[in-house]
Every structure is written in structure tokens, then in C-alpha cells.
Enzyme design. Structure first.
Site, PDB file in Angstrom:
ATOM      1  N   HIS A 184      -2.789   0.530  -2.636  1.00  0.00           N
ATOM      2  CA  HIS A 184      -1.581   1.299  -2.326  1.00  0.00           C
ATOM      3  C   HIS A 184      -1.015   1.941  -3.595  1.00  0.00           C
ATOM      4  CE1 HIS A 184       2.410   1.996  -0.371  1.00  0.00           C
ATOM      5  NE2 HIS A 184       2.851   1.722  -1.583  1.00  0.00           N
ATOM      6  N   GLU A 185      -0.922   1.159  -4.673  1.00  0.00           N
ATOM      7  CA  GLU A 185      -0.357   1.685  -5.910  1.00  0.00           C
ATOM      8  C   GLU A 185      -1.254   2.749  -6.523  1.00  0.00           C
ATOM      9  OE1 GLU A 185       2.615   1.138  -6.553  1.00  0.00           O
ATOM     10  OE2 GLU A 185       2.934  -0.563  -5.226  1.00  0.00           O
TER      11      GLU A 185
ATOM     12  N   HIS B 244      -0.632   5.982  -4.745  1.00  0.00           N
ATOM     13  CA  HIS B 244       0.538   6.728  -5.224  1.00  0.00           C
ATOM     14  C   HIS B 244       0.161   7.620  -6.403  1.00  0.00           C
ATOM     15  CE1 HIS B 244       3.852   5.365  -2.814  1.00  0.00           C
ATOM     16  NE2 HIS B 244       3.711   4.094  -3.141  1.00  0.00           N
TER      17      HIS B 244
ATOM     18  N   GLU C  54       5.015   6.483   1.127  1.00  0.00           N
ATOM     19  CA  GLU C  54       4.593   5.098   1.324  1.00  0.00           C
ATOM     20  C   GLU C  54       3.486   5.017   2.377  1.00  0.00           C
ATOM     21  OE1 GLU C  54       5.557   2.223  -0.297  1.00  0.00           O
ATOM     22  OE2 GLU C  54       6.392   3.709  -1.658  1.00  0.00           O
TER      23      GLU C  54
END
Length: 264
Positions: A126-127, A130, A188
Site C-alpha cells: 500500500h505504501e 502511494h 487510499e
């Protein structure tokens, strides 16, 4: 003032056209900042964070987090594999963050909620998502454009009055809850999808992402209404992750068949 208004609008429209970009998932983006400048800002901010927040001295946990990161970085496109830095910070909160320039931070408290390598990989992917999608650039660009737009609108409207100041205050509130926060929730959700794809390609079980967010819901207690939050609610997140499983499970199965079986 009236003569300058069309010129301001024309410059604003030119900026909008020049800032068009596309995210890794094909979504149209608004990016005003040069990527190199965002990277410099991210590196500087990360260095400051390392000075202010102690980095964990637990070698076992640090190696564990680095191992998971390495497996995910290995499945990135070759041009995206360089320059990553991942640190485990000594912080009891179940949190993680990403900064431009490939800087990732995992809080030690997260490891009490993400109970296996697959769940940590969900956070890590997920990071990384981003960063790949330049979400920080997009947030900065939208904030800048919103503030500039408000200033242009104020200039066009002429003399300031108490009523106009109140109106602009309400417009600012509308910009915050109507544009900035939903945009962050979109980021997100997009990072969740990219993260699922990355963890699956690396051989981590994407189904564990659902368990992770169920764990998060169990420890988080009350949360603000979704329309006032920069993150999707836990229930929304779990639902959206489950909806992606049919797309990412084949990637996981292919990774397993190719011998990608992380053992961190």
C-alpha cells in the site's frame, strides 16, 4: 481588476492542461510539481523524521520488515527498483507512511496488529503504491490549485465585505470536505489496489489484507464519519479489498508457481 481576471483564468486553465497525468491504474491525475522536487522534499522530510523519531534497535524485527520490502521491490518495474529506504520506527501506534523519493516508515506498533508477513506486506505494498502513484504530488497540487482558485475568485469579486468573507469561509469548508478529503480517500483506495497487486506478484497472500483490516477495526475503536475522514472506513475497505480478490488471486498463484514463496 476586471481586465486582469480573464488573464488569471487563462493562466489557471493553462496550468490545468499542463498538469494532466495518468496514475498506474489509468486514473487521470493533476500534478503540478516536478517529480524531482517532490523527491527532494520527501528525502528532507524523512531525514528529519529519523532525527525526531527513534529507529528501532530490534534487529530481528528490522530484518523482518526489510525482507518483506525487498520481496515487493523485486517485482517493481526495473526503473522503479532503485532508491528505496525502509525503516522500522519505535512507535507504539499501528501506523505506516510513505514519502516521495521512495521513503517508507513502519511503526513498531503495527507489528502487533499485522500478525504475519502477508499482513505486513499488505501495508508495505500500500505504501509503495502511494509513492508509485505520486499521491503526495497530487495532494500538494490540488491544495495549491484550490488556494489559488480561491484567491482568483476573491480578486474577481471586487471589494471585500463581511458577507463575502463569510462566503469564502464556507467555500473553503466546501473545498475541504467536497474535494480534498474525498480525493484522499480515492488515493487510499488506489494504493490498496496497487498494494494488492504488488504483494500478490511477490508471493504474499492477498487474502490476508482483509484479515489485516479486520484486525485494524478491532483495535481502532471509534472513528470519525467516513465523509470527514481522509481514509475509507474499515468496513468499506474490507468490502473493496474482497471485491479485488478475483483479480489478484491469479497473480498470487502465478507467483507461487514461479517459486516466489517469501519466508521472512
Amino acid at each position: 481588476m476586471k481586465r486582469s481576471a480573464p488573464r488569471a483564468i487563462a493562466l489557471g486553465l493553462a496550468g490545468l492542461l499542463a498538469a494532466c497525468a495518468t496514475s498506474p491504474l489509468g486514473r487521470q491525475q493533476f500534478l503540478l510539481m516536478p517529480a524531482a522536487q517532490m523527491d527532494e522534499m520527501g528525502v528532507a522530510a524523512y531525514a528529519q523524521l529519523k532525527n525526531e523519531t527513534p529507529v528501532s534497535k530490534d534487529q530481528r524485527q528490522t530484518a523482518y520488515v526489510q525482507c518483506i520490502a525487498d520481496h515487493i521491490i523485486q517485482v517493481l518495474d526495473p526503473q522503479d527498483q532503485q532508491g528505496w529506504e525502509v525503516n522500522l520506527f519505535q512507535d507504539d501506534s499501528a501506523n505506516a507512511f510513505a514519502l516521495p523519493g521512495g521513503k517508507i516508515g513502519i511503526h513498531s506498533g503495527l507489528l502487533r496488529v499485522a500478525t504475519n508477513q502477508h499482513q505486513v506486506a499488505a501495508v508495505m505494498g500500500h505504501e509503495v503504491g502511494h509513492v508509485l502513484a505520486q499521491h503526495s504530488n497530487e495532494r500538494v497540487s490540488v491544495q495549491y490549485a484550490t488556494q489559488s482558485g480561491m484567491q482568483i475568485l476573491a480578486a474577481i469579486s471586487g471589494e471585500a465585505t463581511t458577507e463575502k468573507q463569510m462566503l469564502f469561509g464556507l467555500l473553503g469548508l466546501g473545498a475541504q470536505y467536497g474535494v480534498a478529503l474525498p480525493f484522499s480517500r480515492k488515493h487510499e483506495t488506489e494504493a490498496d489496489v496497487i498494494g494488492l497487486q504488488l504483494m500478490a506478484k511477490a508471493g504474499f497472500d492477498p487474502r490476508e489484507s482483509v484479515t489485516l483490516w479486520q484486525n485494524m477495526a478491532a483495535v481502532s475503536g471509534g472513528s470519525p464519519p467516513q465523509f470527514l475522514s481522509t481514509h475509507p472506513s474499515h468496513a468499506t475497505r474490507v468490502r473493496d479489498l474482497q471485491a479485488q480478490m478475483a483479480e489478484v488471486m491469479p497473480l498470487y498463484q502465478q507467483a507461487q508457481a514461479a517459486g516466489r514463496r517469501p519466508d521472512c
